[in-house]
Design a protein around this motif. Structure first.
Motif, short mmCIF file in Angstrom:
data_model
loop_
_atom_site.label_atom_id
_atom_site.label_comp_id
_atom_site.label_asym_id
_atom_site.label_seq_id
_atom_site.Cartn_x
_atom_site.Cartn_y
_atom_site.Cartn_z
N GLY A 28 0.83 -1.20 0.00
CA GLY A 28 0.00 0.00 0.00
C GLY A 28 0.86 1.25 0.00
N PHE A 29 0.69 2.10 1.02
CA PHE A 29 1.41 3.37 1.08
C PHE A 29 2.92 3.14 1.14
CE2 PHE A 29 3.55 6.56 3.74
CZ PHE A 29 3.35 7.68 2.95
N LEU A 30 3.62 3.74 0.18
CA LEU A 30 5.08 3.70 0.15
C LEU A 30 5.56 5.15 0.19
CD1 LEU A 30 5.56 0.94 -2.59
CD2 LEU A 30 5.53 0.67 -0.10
N GLY A 31 6.30 5.48 1.24
CA GLY A 31 6.59 6.88 1.52
C GLY A 31 7.73 7.48 0.71
N SER A 32 8.44 6.71 -0.09
CA SER A 32 9.55 7.26 -0.85
C SER A 32 9.78 6.42 -2.10
CB SER A 32 10.83 7.26 0.01
OG SER A 32 11.27 5.93 0.26
N GLU A 33 10.46 7.03 -3.06
CA GLU A 33 10.80 6.31 -4.28
C GLU A 33 11.72 5.12 -3.98
OE1 GLU A 33 12.35 9.15 -7.05
OE2 GLU A 33 10.75 10.58 -6.61
N ARG A 34 12.57 5.27 -2.99
CA ARG A 34 13.47 4.19 -2.59
C ARG A 34 12.67 2.98 -2.11
NH1 ARG A 34 17.42 4.86 2.44
NH2 ARG A 34 18.13 2.71 2.66
N GLN A 35 11.58 3.24 -1.38
CA GLN A 35 10.75 2.13 -0.90
C GLN A 35 10.13 1.38 -2.07
OE1 GLN A 35 7.87 3.33 2.02
NE2 GLN A 35 9.40 3.56 3.64
N ILE A 36 9.77 2.09 -3.11
CA ILE A 36 9.18 1.42 -4.28
C ILE A 36 10.16 0.39 -4.84
CG2 ILE A 36 8.33 1.75 -6.63
CD1 ILE A 36 7.26 4.47 -5.78
N GLN A 37 11.44 0.75 -4.90
CA GLN A 37 12.44 -0.19 -5.41
C GLN A 37 12.60 -1.37 -4.46
OE1 GLN A 37 14.03 -0.16 -8.46
NE2 GLN A 37 14.50 -2.24 -7.74
N ILE A 38 12.55 -1.12 -3.15
CA ILE A 38 12.67 -2.20 -2.17
C ILE A 38 11.53 -3.20 -2.35
CG2 ILE A 38 12.52 -2.75 0.30
CD1 ILE A 38 13.98 -0.09 0.84
N ILE A 39 10.32 -2.69 -2.57
CA ILE A 39 9.18 -3.59 -2.73
C ILE A 39 9.23 -4.29 -4.08
CG2 ILE A 39 6.66 -3.76 -2.71
CD1 ILE A 39 8.27 -3.02 -0.03
N SER A 40 9.74 -3.63 -5.09
CA SER A 40 9.92 -4.29 -6.38
C SER A 40 10.86 -5.48 -6.23
CB SER A 40 10.49 -3.28 -7.40
OG SER A 40 10.71 -3.90 -8.65
N ASP A 41 11.96 -5.29 -5.49
CA ASP A 41 12.89 -6.39 -5.24
C ASP A 41 12.23 -7.48 -4.38
OD1 ASP A 41 14.79 -4.99 -6.67
OD2 ASP A 41 15.77 -4.17 -4.87
N PHE A 42 11.39 -7.06 -3.43
CA PHE A 42 10.69 -8.03 -2.57
C PHE A 42 9.80 -8.94 -3.41
CE2 PHE A 42 7.23 -9.51 0.09
CZ PHE A 42 7.83 -9.78 1.32
N ILE A 43 9.11 -8.35 -4.38
CA ILE A 43 8.25 -9.14 -5.26
C ILE A 43 9.09 -10.12 -6.09
CG2 ILE A 43 6.69 -9.03 -7.26
CD1 ILE A 43 5.69 -6.33 -6.10
N THR A 94 -6.14 15.06 -7.10
CA THR A 94 -4.81 15.62 -6.91
C THR A 94 -3.86 14.62 -6.26
OG1 THR A 94 -5.40 16.55 -4.75
CG2 THR A 94 -5.71 17.97 -6.68
N LEU A 95 -2.56 14.83 -6.48
CA LEU A 95 -1.54 14.05 -5.80
C LEU A 95 -1.54 14.39 -4.31
CD1 LEU A 95 1.65 14.35 -8.05
CD2 LEU A 95 0.62 12.21 -7.31
N TYR A 96 -1.22 13.41 -3.48
CA TYR A 96 -0.97 13.71 -2.08
C TYR A 96 0.26 14.61 -1.99
CZ TYR A 96 -4.23 9.96 -0.84
OH TYR A 96 -5.35 9.17 -0.70
N SER A 97 0.33 15.40 -0.92
CA SER A 97 1.40 16.40 -0.78
C SER A 97 2.78 15.77 -0.73
CB SER A 97 1.17 17.25 0.47
OG SER A 97 1.14 16.43 1.63
N THR A 98 2.87 14.51 -0.30
CA THR A 98 4.17 13.83 -0.18
C THR A 98 4.61 13.16 -1.48
OG1 THR A 98 3.06 11.85 0.65
CG2 THR A 98 3.88 13.42 2.29
N MET A 99 3.77 13.22 -2.52
CA MET A 99 4.06 12.52 -3.77
C MET A 99 4.51 13.49 -4.86
SD MET A 99 3.39 9.40 -2.96
CE MET A 99 2.55 8.55 -1.62
N THR A 100 5.31 12.97 -5.80
CA THR A 100 5.77 13.75 -6.95
C THR A 100 5.50 12.96 -8.22
OG1 THR A 100 7.99 12.76 -6.96
CG2 THR A 100 7.64 14.70 -5.52
N GLN A 101 5.72 13.60 -9.37
CA GLN A 101 5.55 12.90 -10.64
C GLN A 101 6.56 11.77 -10.79
OE1 GLN A 101 3.19 12.91 -12.95
NE2 GLN A 101 2.04 14.37 -11.70
N ASP A 102 7.76 11.94 -10.23
CA ASP A 102 8.74 10.84 -10.24
C ASP A 102 8.20 9.64 -9.47
OD1 ASP A 102 10.57 12.16 -11.77
OD2 ASP A 102 11.78 12.87 -10.08
N HIS A 103 7.49 9.93 -8.37
CA HIS A 103 6.88 8.86 -7.58
C HIS A 103 5.84 8.12 -8.44
CE1 HIS A 103 6.26 7.68 -3.20
NE2 HIS A 103 5.46 6.88 -3.87
#
Length: 292
Positions: A84-99, A120-129
């Protein structure tokens, strides 16, 4: 391989000490449905952020890999991986590796691409996210974006209303990215009222499903986590996709109705404790329809 007596889910979400959202919603729902939940926190908060002015926040990113390595040493395996909620782009890569490490042909990978709401995007999110989340979506078997997240993932303008024809096209495009099943929540109804729909596409059968959600004049945080958890529990218990979708809608509707009459801050979430027993009661199925 010996069949497990209880199905097991790796739940990769944030943990809030107060307020019913994310892991504090996911764990009781799936446990009530006879599923073991193994939480992997992405962040630890004193309380969730919906409606609260202050909260403490601990980013768990730096600890996640050691945590995961501990699971590897135990040779754990899962019937479902649910992020679910992933607070950073780095976490996305960690979960990709987990899968990559824990995903198999037999288990189910569910990604809730938490990015925004209400157009709208959440305030903690960016287009890179958003771009990196799109790559995580490619590895999922099932994704459960809300309507805002559907438009963000596709780079489409947010619309207040959408036709069945267009939402079907959007879900098909998302499925072409990788996931076999796309479940879109909070899809605006074509009518004049404020009702919304859950609309799903199953590429395996080339079938679209739609369930109408009657408008209730109340908003509670955590209902998206609750809906996806009921759907996952239902699928793991052997239900078909339309029944799992329907059970999720019925549970959330009952939870909101049960909570609405009580005088308490809605930011605390629905009163799960009053409706968890509903998950083990016979359910009258019939709210779904097939979209031609």
């Amino acid at each position: 391989m010996r069949k497990r007596s209880v199905q097991r889910v790796a739940a990769i979400h944030d943990l809030s000490g107060f307020g019913r959202a994310s892991l504090t919603t996911i764990i009781p729902i799936l446990s009530s449905m006879g599923v073991q939940v193994c939480p992997l926190p992405t962040a630890i908060l004193s309380n969730h952020t919906g409606g609260f002015e202050t909260f403490s926040y601990v980013d768990f990113t730096d600890y996640m890999q050691d945590y995961i390595d501990g699971w590897k040493k135990l040779n754990l395996d899962f019937d479902c991986i649910y992020s679910g909620f992933l607070g950073s782009e780095r976490q996305i890569q960690i979960i990709s590796d987990f899968i990559d490490d824990f995903g198999t042909e037999d288990n189910m990978v569910v990604v809730d691409p938490v990015l925004g709401d209400n157009g709208t995007l959440y305030s903690t999110m960016t287009q890179d996210h958003v771009s990196k989340m799109s790559r995580l979506v490619e590895k999922a078997d099932i994704i459960t974006p809300n309507f805002t997240e559907v438009s963000l993932l596709l780079g489409e303008p947010y619309e207040e209303k959408i036709t069945d024809h267009k939402i079907k096209k959007w879900l098909k495009t998302l499925s072409d990215m990788g996931p076999e099943i796309v479940v879109a929540t909070s899809v605006p109804d074509q009518g004049e009222g404020k009702d919304t729909n859950v609309v799903a596409f199953d590429r395996r059968s080339n079938t679209y499903w739609k369930i109408q959600c009657r408008y209730i004049p109340a908003s509670y945080p955590g209902t998206g986590d609750a809906y996806t958890s009921v759907m996952i529990g239902s699928l793991l218990n052997g239900d078909s996709l339309p029944i799992a979708l329907d059970k999720g809608v019925q549970f959330i509707t009952q939870a909101i109705k049960a909570s609405y009459g009580f005088d308490y801050p809605k930011r605390e979430g629905v009163l799960l404790e009053k409706v968890l027993e509903v998950l083990n009661m016979p359910v009258v199925i019939g709210g779904y329809e097939m979209l031609e």
